[in-house]
Design a protein around this motif. Structure first.
Motif, mmCIF file in Angstrom:
data_model
loop_
_atom_site.group_PDB
_atom_site.id
_atom_site.type_symbol
_atom_site.label_atom_id
_atom_site.label_comp_id
_atom_site.label_asym_id
_atom_site.label_seq_id
_atom_site.Cartn_x
_atom_site.Cartn_y
_atom_site.Cartn_z
ATOM 1 N N SER A 33 0.821 -1.209 0.000
ATOM 2 C CA SER A 33 0.000 0.000 0.000
ATOM 3 C C SER A 33 0.861 1.267 0.000
ATOM 4 C CB SER A 33 -0.911 0.017 1.228
ATOM 5 O OG SER A 33 -0.131 0.228 2.395
ATOM 6 N N GLU A 34 0.220 2.406 -0.259
ATOM 7 C CA GLU A 34 0.918 3.688 -0.213
ATOM 8 C C GLU A 34 1.510 3.926 1.176
ATOM 9 O OE1 GLU A 34 -2.163 3.223 -1.368
ATOM 10 O OE2 GLU A 34 -2.380 4.247 -3.289
ATOM 11 N N ASP A 35 0.784 3.530 2.221
ATOM 12 C CA ASP A 35 1.288 3.699 3.588
ATOM 13 C C ASP A 35 2.551 2.880 3.823
ATOM 14 O OD1 ASP A 35 -0.772 5.439 4.243
ATOM 15 O OD2 ASP A 35 -2.041 3.860 5.071
ATOM 16 N N GLU A 36 2.560 1.624 3.367
ATOM 17 C CA GLU A 36 3.749 0.783 3.518
ATOM 18 C C GLU A 36 4.894 1.292 2.640
ATOM 19 O OE1 GLU A 36 1.946 -3.628 4.334
ATOM 20 O OE2 GLU A 36 1.670 -2.755 2.325
ATOM 21 N N GLY A 37 4.546 1.845 1.476
ATOM 22 C CA GLY A 37 5.551 2.330 0.545
ATOM 23 C C GLY A 37 6.410 3.440 1.104
ATOM 24 N N ARG A 38 5.877 4.192 2.062
ATOM 25 C CA ARG A 38 6.646 5.306 2.648
ATOM 26 C C ARG A 38 7.893 4.848 3.373
ATOM 27 N NH1 ARG A 38 1.445 8.082 4.679
ATOM 28 N NH2 ARG A 38 1.777 6.641 6.383
ATOM 29 N N HIS A 39 7.898 3.624 3.878
ATOM 30 C CA HIS A 39 9.073 3.152 4.617
ATOM 31 C C HIS A 39 9.650 1.856 4.033
ATOM 32 C CE1 HIS A 39 5.763 0.994 6.640
ATOM 33 N NE2 HIS A 39 6.649 0.051 6.847
ATOM 34 N N SER A 40 9.315 1.563 2.778
ATOM 35 C CA SER A 40 9.759 0.324 2.139
ATOM 36 C C SER A 40 10.810 0.604 1.066
ATOM 37 C CB SER A 40 8.562 -0.399 1.526
ATOM 38 O OG SER A 40 7.630 -0.722 2.532
ATOM 39 N N PHE A 41 11.422 -0.476 0.574
ATOM 40 C CA PHE A 41 12.532 -0.361 -0.364
ATOM 41 C C PHE A 41 12.367 -1.324 -1.532
ATOM 42 C CE2 PHE A 41 13.864 0.693 3.873
ATOM 43 C CZ PHE A 41 14.560 1.877 3.709
ATOM 44 N N ASP A 42 12.877 -0.914 -2.685
ATOM 45 C CA ASP A 42 12.913 -1.756 -3.880
ATOM 46 C C ASP A 42 14.276 -2.417 -3.924
ATOM 47 O OD1 ASP A 42 13.004 -2.915 -6.382
ATOM 48 O OD2 ASP A 42 12.244 -1.148 -7.436
ATOM 49 N N ALA A 43 14.310 -3.737 -3.807
ATOM 50 C CA ALA A 43 15.571 -4.483 -3.814
ATOM 51 C C ALA A 43 15.769 -5.206 -5.147
ATOM 52 C CB ALA A 43 15.602 -5.467 -2.653
ATOM 53 N N GLY A 44 15.117 -4.739 -6.190
ATOM 54 C CA GLY A 44 15.282 -5.346 -7.512
ATOM 55 C C GLY A 44 14.176 -6.322 -7.836
ATOM 56 N N SER A 45 14.328 -7.553 -7.387
ATOM 57 C CA SER A 45 13.318 -8.573 -7.684
ATOM 58 C C SER A 45 12.313 -8.764 -6.544
ATOM 59 C CB SER A 45 13.998 -9.908 -8.004
ATOM 60 O OG SER A 45 14.769 -10.333 -6.899
ATOM 61 N N PHE A 46 12.432 -7.958 -5.499
ATOM 62 C CA PHE A 46 11.477 -8.025 -4.387
ATOM 63 C C PHE A 46 11.487 -6.701 -3.636
ATOM 64 C CE2 PHE A 46 15.533 -9.591 -2.861
ATOM 65 C CZ PHE A 46 15.702 -8.948 -1.640
ATOM 66 N N PHE A 47 10.498 -6.514 -2.767
ATOM 67 C CA PHE A 47 10.409 -5.322 -1.935
ATOM 68 C C PHE A 47 10.744 -5.687 -0.497
ATOM 69 C CE2 PHE A 47 7.335 -4.494 -5.364
ATOM 70 C CZ PHE A 47 7.898 -3.337 -5.883
ATOM 71 N N VAL A 48 11.368 -4.755 0.210
ATOM 72 C CA VAL A 48 11.662 -4.911 1.636
ATOM 73 C C VAL A 48 10.702 -3.998 2.377
ATOM 74 C CG1 VAL A 48 13.369 -4.620 3.458
ATOM 75 C CG2 VAL A 48 14.102 -5.382 1.181
ATOM 76 N N VAL A 57 13.814 1.420 12.100
ATOM 77 C CA VAL A 57 13.666 2.664 11.342
ATOM 78 C C VAL A 57 15.036 3.235 11.004
ATOM 79 C CG1 VAL A 57 12.781 5.024 11.411
ATOM 80 C CG2 VAL A 57 11.404 3.139 12.327
ATOM 81 N N GLY A 58 15.228 3.601 9.751
ATOM 82 C CA GLY A 58 16.490 4.202 9.313
ATOM 83 C C GLY A 58 17.555 3.208 8.906
ATOM 84 N N LYS A 59 17.280 1.913 8.981
ATOM 85 C CA LYS A 59 18.261 0.907 8.570
ATOM 86 C C LYS A 59 18.536 1.048 7.084
ATOM 87 C CE LYS A 59 18.400 -2.253 12.122
ATOM 88 N NZ LYS A 59 19.596 -2.494 12.821
ATOM 89 N N VAL A 60 19.750 0.776 6.686
ATOM 90 C CA VAL A 60 20.127 0.819 5.280
ATOM 91 C C VAL A 60 20.067 -0.601 4.739
ATOM 92 C CG1 VAL A 60 21.967 1.356 3.656
ATOM 93 C CG2 VAL A 60 21.601 2.815 5.643
ATOM 94 N N TRP A 61 19.327 -0.792 3.644
ATOM 95 C CA TRP A 61 19.186 -2.109 3.029
ATOM 96 C C TRP A 61 20.132 -2.168 1.841
ATOM 97 C CZ3 TRP A 61 16.537 -5.380 5.909
ATOM 98 C CH2 TRP A 61 15.701 -4.838 6.865
ATOM 99 N N ARG A 62 21.136 -3.002 1.926
ATOM 100 C CA ARG A 62 22.184 -3.096 0.911
ATOM 101 C C ARG A 62 21.599 -3.256 -0.498
ATOM 102 N NH1 ARG A 62 26.590 -7.337 2.286
ATOM 103 N NH2 ARG A 62 24.700 -8.043 3.260
ATOM 104 N N GLY A 63 21.900 -2.301 -1.368
ATOM 105 C CA GLY A 63 21.455 -2.359 -2.753
ATOM 106 C C GLY A 63 20.004 -1.980 -2.978
ATOM 107 N N ALA A 64 19.260 -1.741 -1.915
ATOM 108 C CA ALA A 64 17.843 -1.406 -2.055
ATOM 109 C C ALA A 64 17.666 0.111 -2.122
ATOM 110 C CB ALA A 64 17.044 -1.984 -0.898
ATOM 111 N N LYS A 65 16.647 0.536 -2.857
ATOM 112 C CA LYS A 65 16.366 1.958 -3.007
ATOM 113 C C LYS A 65 15.017 2.281 -2.398
ATOM 114 C CE LYS A 65 18.878 1.962 -7.303
ATOM 115 N NZ LYS A 65 18.747 1.789 -8.730
ATOM 116 N N ALA A 66 14.933 3.432 -1.762
ATOM 117 C CA ALA A 66 13.656 3.879 -1.208
ATOM 118 C C ALA A 66 12.645 4.025 -2.343
ATOM 119 C CB ALA A 66 13.839 5.200 -0.480
ATOM 120 N N LEU A 67 11.407 3.723 -2.052
ATOM 121 C CA LEU A 67 10.348 3.839 -3.056
ATOM 122 C C LEU A 67 9.901 5.297 -3.189
ATOM 123 C CD1 LEU A 67 8.313 0.699 -2.003
ATOM 124 C CD2 LEU A 67 9.714 0.959 -4.052
ATOM 125 N N PRO A 68 9.451 5.693 -4.379
ATOM 126 C CA PRO A 68 8.988 7.075 -4.557
ATOM 127 C C PRO A 68 7.703 7.341 -3.768
ATOM 128 C CG PRO A 68 8.571 5.789 -6.547
ATOM 129 C CD PRO A 68 9.356 4.912 -5.616
#
Length: 92
Positions: A33-48, A57-68
């Motif tokens: 959801s949009e609510d989950e997207g605010r704190h989730s990441f795109d890791a390529g073939s899956f979402f975190v 909160v604030g953890k860095v996920w290796r290779g993952a990008k914050a969602l727009p």
């Protein structure tokens, strides 16, 4: 994969009756959801989707990008669909 395609993969000879949507039934599933997207990441073939526990909160996920902002992942915007052949290959 669409439910009709899965039915064909499991039992190709079965008769399928399309009866239409029933009251309260969804046509599409929201998987992120949009609510989950605010704190989730795109890791390529899956979402975190980390928990909102303060220690995460604030953890860095290796290779993952914050969602727009406003990102939403649901079945009505999906562009990748499993084919019958792919499902049968997975089942083997």
């Amino acid at each position: 994969m669409k439910v009709v395609d899965m039915a064909k993969a499991v039992c190709p000879s079965a008769k399928i009756n399309v009866i239409g949507i029933r009251p309260g039934e969804k046509l599409h599933e929201v998987l992120l959801s949009e609510d989950e997207g605010r704190h989730s990441f795109d890791a390529g073939s899956f979402f975190v989707i980390p928990p909102l526990e303060p220690s995460w909160v604030g953890k860095v996920w290796r290779g993952a990008k914050a969602l727009p902002a406003g990102f939403r992942y649901s079945s009505d915007t999906n562009t990748q669909w499993l084919t019958l052949a792919q499902l049968r290959a997975m089942a083997k």
